[in-house]
Structures are given as C-alpha cells and as structure tokens.
Design an enzyme around this catalytic site. Sequence first.
Site, mmCIF file in Angstrom:
data_model
loop_
_atom_site.group_PDB
_atom_site.id
_atom_site.type_symbol
_atom_site.label_atom_id
_atom_site.label_comp_id
_atom_site.label_asym_id
_atom_site.label_seq_id
_atom_site.Cartn_x
_atom_site.Cartn_y
_atom_site.Cartn_z
ATOM 1 N N ILE A 9 28.270 37.216 31.920
ATOM 2 C CA ILE A 9 28.695 37.227 30.521
ATOM 3 C C ILE A 9 28.994 35.805 30.030
ATOM 4 C CG2 ILE A 9 30.515 38.026 28.968
ATOM 5 C CD1 ILE A 9 30.747 40.547 30.775
ATOM 6 N N ASP A 28 32.984 26.152 35.577
ATOM 7 C CA ASP A 28 32.871 27.159 36.637
ATOM 8 C C ASP A 28 33.282 26.530 37.961
ATOM 9 O OD1 ASP A 28 31.089 30.047 36.533
ATOM 10 O OD2 ASP A 28 31.728 29.297 38.495
ATOM 11 N N ASN A 75 36.970 33.256 30.305
ATOM 12 C CA ASN A 75 36.075 34.321 30.767
ATOM 13 C C ASN A 75 36.028 34.442 32.291
ATOM 14 O OD1 ASN A 75 33.358 35.977 30.557
ATOM 15 N ND2 ASN A 75 32.911 34.202 31.872
ATOM 16 N N SER A 127 39.478 43.498 29.729
ATOM 17 C CA SER A 127 38.567 44.558 30.169
ATOM 18 C C SER A 127 39.153 45.891 29.704
ATOM 19 C CB SER A 127 38.457 44.576 31.699
ATOM 20 O OG SER A 127 37.790 45.760 32.132
ATOM 21 N N TYR A 140 42.646 44.588 39.842
ATOM 22 C CA TYR A 140 41.892 44.148 38.659
ATOM 23 C C TYR A 140 42.550 44.658 37.376
ATOM 24 C CZ TYR A 140 37.682 43.376 35.769
ATOM 25 O OH TYR A 140 36.784 42.969 34.807
ATOM 26 N N LYS A 144 44.154 42.477 34.329
ATOM 27 C CA LYS A 144 43.576 42.531 32.982
ATOM 28 C C LYS A 144 44.600 43.025 31.956
ATOM 29 C CE LYS A 144 39.466 40.912 33.797
ATOM 30 N NZ LYS A 144 38.938 39.725 33.092
HETATM 31 N N1 NAD Z 1 30.452 42.752 33.831
HETATM 32 C C1 NAD Z 1 31.299 43.711 33.472
HETATM 33 O O1 NAD Z 1 31.010 44.911 33.588
HETATM 34 C C2 NAD Z 1 32.628 43.353 32.869
HETATM 35 C C3 NAD Z 1 33.330 44.351 32.192
HETATM 36 C C4 NAD Z 1 34.580 44.044 31.650
HETATM 37 C C5 NAD Z 1 35.086 42.759 31.762
HETATM 38 N N2 NAD Z 1 34.371 41.809 32.438
HETATM 39 C C6 NAD Z 1 34.968 40.472 32.522
HETATM 40 O O2 NAD Z 1 34.051 39.532 31.995
HETATM 41 C C7 NAD Z 1 34.247 38.269 32.631
HETATM 42 C C8 NAD Z 1 32.907 37.768 33.161
HETATM 43 O O3 NAD Z 1 32.463 38.683 34.148
HETATM 44 P P1 NAD Z 1 30.957 38.736 34.669
HETATM 45 O O4 NAD Z 1 30.577 40.147 34.755
HETATM 46 O O5 NAD Z 1 30.115 37.794 33.902
HETATM 47 O O6 NAD Z 1 31.191 38.222 36.166
HETATM 48 P P2 NAD Z 1 30.376 37.199 37.073
HETATM 49 O O7 NAD Z 1 30.872 37.406 38.454
HETATM 50 O O8 NAD Z 1 28.910 37.325 36.820
HETATM 51 O O9 NAD Z 1 30.835 35.770 36.523
HETATM 52 C C9 NAD Z 1 32.143 35.301 36.715
HETATM 53 C C10 NAD Z 1 32.092 33.786 36.788
HETATM 54 O O10 NAD Z 1 33.427 33.309 37.002
HETATM 55 C C11 NAD Z 1 33.359 32.260 37.949
HETATM 56 N N3 NAD Z 1 34.646 32.096 38.627
HETATM 57 C C12 NAD Z 1 35.211 32.911 39.557
HETATM 58 N N4 NAD Z 1 36.368 32.379 39.987
HETATM 59 C C13 NAD Z 1 36.545 31.228 39.297
HETATM 60 C C14 NAD Z 1 37.555 30.219 39.309
HETATM 61 N N5 NAD Z 1 38.621 30.301 40.140
HETATM 62 N N6 NAD Z 1 37.425 29.166 38.461
HETATM 63 C C15 NAD Z 1 36.346 29.063 37.639
HETATM 64 N N7 NAD Z 1 35.358 29.960 37.610
HETATM 65 C C16 NAD Z 1 35.462 31.032 38.426
HETATM 66 C C17 NAD Z 1 32.272 32.695 38.927
HETATM 67 O O11 NAD Z 1 31.784 31.592 39.690
HETATM 68 C C18 NAD Z 1 31.242 33.282 37.970
HETATM 69 O O12 NAD Z 1 30.333 32.295 37.520
HETATM 70 C C19 NAD Z 1 35.291 38.507 33.722
HETATM 71 O O13 NAD Z 1 36.558 38.110 33.243
HETATM 72 C C20 NAD Z 1 35.243 40.002 33.928
HETATM 73 O O14 NAD Z 1 36.440 40.504 34.440
HETATM 74 C C21 NAD Z 1 33.160 42.077 32.988
#
Ligand code: NAD
Length: 270
Positions: A9, A28, A75, A127, A140, A144
Amino acid sequence: MVTGAGNGIGAVIAEAAVKEGYRVAAWDVDEDAARAVADGIGDACVPVRVDVADEESVLAAVAALPQAPDLLVNNAGVVRFGPLLDLPAADWRLAVDVNLTGTFLVARTVAARMLAAGGGSIVNIASVNGLAAAPNAGAYTASKAGIIMLTEHMALEWAAGGVRVNAVAPGLIDAGMSDAIYADPEVRRLRSGRVPLNRLGSAADVADAVLFLGSDKAAYVTGQTLAVDGGITKGALNAMPRPRSVDSVGVDPVGVDPVGVDPTGVSSDD
Ligand SMILES: NC(=O)c1ccc[n+]([C@@H]2O[C@H](COP(=O)([O-])OP(=O)(O)OC[C@H]3O[C@@H](n4cnc5c(N)ncnc54)[C@H](O)[C@@H]3O)[C@@H](O)[C@H]2O)c1
C-alpha cells in the site's frame, strides 16, 4: 513523506502522491525495497532508510529533511498472528513497536517541524482491525486501535498550530501483507462475498482516501478515522436472518446462508 513505502500500500500511496504533484520521501527499513519503488516512480521520489521504531533513526531522518513536509503518511506496519495465550511476547512487542510506537515517534518528530512551519497534515494508516476484533490478531488489533486513539490525541494537541491528523482504516485489501491470504482463489471468493460492496479493496482505494484527507479538500476534518472497507464495519447486523413471518426480508433462518440476504429486501432464495 510516506513510511513503509517500499512495498504494498505504501508504494502505491507514494506513486499516487507524486501523480498529485507531491515530491515524496519514501521511508522504509528495507532500503533496497524503498529504492526499487523510488526508481520506478522517478526523480520526484527519494528513498530513505528509516526504522520507525527506532527513535534515533527517526530523529536523524527528520533532521535531514530540507523542510517540513506538507503531508506525512504513517503507513509502515507489521502483522503477527496468534492466539493471545500462545503469542510470543516478541511478536506482541514487534507489532506494538512498529505500528503504534513507530506512528507516535514519526508523527511527533515531524509535527514539531510542521508546527514550526505553521501547519501540515498527517494521515495514520490504522485498520478495520482497530475497530473490530479479529481471530488470532490480538497484537495487531490492539496496536491499530491504539493508532486510532493516538490520532485523536494528536489532532487535539496540534490543531491550534494548524496540523490536522486523521486516520484511514483499510478493510480487506488485495495488496501487501494480505497477498498470502488472497493467493487462495476460494478465500478470495469467500471474503469478497462478505463485503457489502462485493469486492476486495485495492491499494489505490486506500491511497485515494489518504490523499483526500491530506489535502485542503479536508481542511475542516481532523481527529477522524475513515474506514475504507466497502462497508464491512457497518455490516454487523447484515448477517442476521429474520423469519418470513416478521417482515419482507423473508429469510428462513434455518439452513439459509445469511450472506445471501439481498439488501433490497428480497431474499436470495425467493
Ligand atoms: N494489506 C492489507 O490488507 C491491510 C489492511 C489494513 C491495513 N493495512 C495496513 O496498511 C499498512 C501497509 O501494509 P501493507 O499491506 O502494504 O504491508 P507490506 O508488508 O506490504 O508493507 C509494509 C512496509 O512497511 C515496512 N516496515 C516494516 N517495519 C518497518 C519499520 N520498523 N520501519 C520502517 N518501515 C517498516 C516494510 O519493510 C514494508 O515495506 C500497514 O500499516 C498495514 O497494517 C494493510
């Protein structure tokens, strides 16, 4: 500024922000991933290695910013599944450290710059799991839910200085950390069918909401959490059949899949 921009995302938010005319700092902890995303976007996107859970890393990266950002998107996030009785404390700590403490550390450090500059906008990615409990997701969901309350506090504390703070609560999103879930076509079908809008969400759906809340179009909006979830968090009673004797929904409660209830009031087995 978009944290966690190296994947999923966050990468789509970074790309959408550049299309809107922003220059983006793609933060990141995975430097290679951030660089790959920035290379794909072009000169308007600059990758930076930052661990949002590490205060020194955050302080150094914010100090290196040439100016206060107009928009910060918190994010970066991780998920760890497991029943609370068995959940390793390290998994709990990781979820809380990255998701909640990371949001706190980045937001307050950037907000200090924004307040000194006269204003700005912050969007935290929460979330639907921060709005409703989900099986085996206690670390989680707690992290959140914390982001949602932290958003309200930050909004109140910084409103007088012109900094707006809102959250987006994505639902079932077909991207990023959920890729493993939706790799199974049957799971995709079942989950999509449970969403009132009858589809999974996309990273672009989330990015659109983020850019709206971050923009002047939301100039009078602060402290809010916008669920981008196709209606699932408003559907708690959607799966409750009523007997035909009571009203025209007319579902026979015995043996009927409540998901088949037609919202127009005509039951799917009529
Ligand atoms: N994908 C879903 O279904 C979904 C649904 C609801 C909420 N979210 C939220 O959306 C956001 C993005 O999720 P996503 O699905 O793209 O996940 P993802 O795992 O694809 O991406 C998360 C990114 O965060 C980075 N990251 C992790 N720990 C870190 C740190 N300590 N410092 C800096 N960067 C760090 C990772 O390297 C990765 O690039 C998250 O907060 C997640 O909780 C996702």
